[in-house]
Scaffold this motif. Sequence first.
Motif, PDB file in Angstrom:
ATOM      1  N   PHE A 249       0.854  -1.181   0.000  1.00 29.58           N
ATOM      2  CA  PHE A 249       0.000   0.000   0.000  1.00 29.58           C
ATOM      3  C   PHE A 249       0.893   1.235   0.000  1.00 29.58           C
ATOM      4  CE2 PHE A 249      -2.428  -3.412   1.935  1.00 29.58           C
ATOM      5  CZ  PHE A 249      -3.569  -3.384   1.148  1.00 29.58           C
ATOM      6  N   VAL A 250       0.935   1.921  -1.152  1.00 32.37           N
ATOM      7  CA  VAL A 250       1.775   3.106  -1.317  1.00 32.37           C
ATOM      8  C   VAL A 250       0.957   4.151  -2.056  1.00 32.37           C
ATOM      9  CG1 VAL A 250       3.929   4.047  -2.223  1.00 32.37           C
ATOM     10  CG2 VAL A 250       3.836   1.641  -1.495  1.00 32.37           C
ATOM     11  N   GLU A 251       0.632   5.246  -1.375  1.00 26.84           N
ATOM     12  CA  GLU A 251      -0.178   6.293  -2.001  1.00 26.84           C
ATOM     13  C   GLU A 251       0.558   6.946  -3.170  1.00 26.84           C
ATOM     14  OE1 GLU A 251      -2.978   8.252   1.377  1.00 26.84           O
ATOM     15  OE2 GLU A 251      -0.868   8.798   1.470  1.00 26.84           O
ATOM     16  N   TRP A 252      -0.137   7.067  -4.299  1.00 27.94           N
ATOM     17  CA  TRP A 252       0.398   7.844  -5.419  1.00 27.94           C
ATOM     18  C   TRP A 252       0.233   9.323  -5.129  1.00 27.94           C
ATOM     19  CZ3 TRP A 252       3.628   8.105  -9.183  1.00 27.94           C
ATOM     20  CH2 TRP A 252       3.520   9.115 -10.132  1.00 27.94           C
TER      21      TRP A 252
ATOM     22  N   ARG B 134      -4.757   6.772 -11.875  1.00 32.68           N
ATOM     23  CA  ARG B 134      -3.535   7.030 -11.093  1.00 32.68           C
ATOM     24  C   ARG B 134      -2.519   5.921 -11.290  1.00 32.68           C
ATOM     25  NH1 ARG B 134      -6.511   7.864  -5.472  1.00 32.68           N
ATOM     26  NH2 ARG B 134      -8.008   6.613  -6.637  1.00 32.68           N
ATOM     27  N   SER B 135      -3.010   4.705 -11.477  1.00 33.50           N
ATOM     28  CA  SER B 135      -2.099   3.573 -11.639  1.00 33.50           C
ATOM     29  C   SER B 135      -1.305   3.658 -12.935  1.00 33.50           C
ATOM     30  CB  SER B 135      -2.863   2.249 -11.544  1.00 33.50           C
ATOM     31  OG  SER B 135      -4.001   2.247 -12.363  1.00 33.50           O
TER      32      SER B 135
ATOM     33  N   ARG C 217       4.123   4.482 -15.104  1.00 32.20           N
ATOM     34  CA  ARG C 217       5.102   5.277 -15.866  1.00 32.20           C
ATOM     35  C   ARG C 217       6.263   5.702 -14.981  1.00 32.20           C
ATOM     36  NH1 ARG C 217       0.432   8.583 -19.032  1.00 32.20           N
ATOM     37  NH2 ARG C 217       0.267   7.167 -20.795  1.00 32.20           N
ATOM     38  N   ALA C 218       5.972   6.116 -13.748  1.00 30.65           N
ATOM     39  CA  ALA C 218       7.030   6.557 -12.831  1.00 30.65           C
ATOM     40  C   ALA C 218       7.969   5.405 -12.487  1.00 30.65           C
ATOM     41  CB  ALA C 218       6.412   7.139 -11.559  1.00 30.65           C
TER      42      ALA C 218
ATOM     43  N   ALA D 144      10.146   4.614 -15.519  1.00 27.41           N
ATOM     44  CA  ALA D 144      11.185   5.636 -15.677  1.00 27.41           C
ATOM     45  C   ALA D 144      12.311   5.444 -14.667  1.00 27.41           C
ATOM     46  CB  ALA D 144      10.580   7.032 -15.535  1.00 27.41           C
ATOM     47  N   ALA D 145      11.976   4.889 -13.493  1.00 28.87           N
ATOM     48  CA  ALA D 145      12.979   4.656 -12.454  1.00 28.87           C
ATOM     49  C   ALA D 145      13.698   3.318 -12.626  1.00 28.87           C
ATOM     50  CB  ALA D 145      12.304   4.713 -11.083  1.00 28.87           C
ATOM     51  N   GLY D 146      13.363   2.572 -13.669  1.00 30.52           N
ATOM     52  CA  GLY D 146      14.030   1.303 -13.926  1.00 30.52           C
ATOM     53  C   GLY D 146      13.439   0.119 -13.193  1.00 30.52           C
TER      54      GLY D 146
END
Length: 137
Positions: A50-53, A89-90, A95-96, A99-101
Amino acid sequence: MSYAGDVTPAEAYAAATGAEGALLVDVRTRAEWTYVGVPELAGAGRDVAFVEWSSFPEGRVNERFVEQVRAAGAVPGTPVYLICRSGVRSVAAARALTAAGLGPAYNVLEGFEGPHDTEGHRTVSGWKNAGLPWRQG
């Protein structure tokens, strides 16, 4: 497309409970987890991360999102399936991570609740309406 792709809730469940060691990340807000419910993987001996965007009620993007997903167990090469309320949001979260690999990162189509029906209720599709395991948060 700047992430691995879109999958149905059933495909995400199969991956998150399967042998490939995929990670399911619920990117909704704490309020949604508490009042709407959350996906459940305990029957398969797995946990949902559980990690809020973004935060509620401000709607500010979580600047530590990638770091927190890493802390939840994501490493390059591990499939990550991201779910929100309806699948918007997902996409940004996938995408994030890409982009971070991290990833491959997948968006769960329809999200946890899916779109509105003709009466404005979320009863049409999504994780909950697909009959997949969930619990009240």
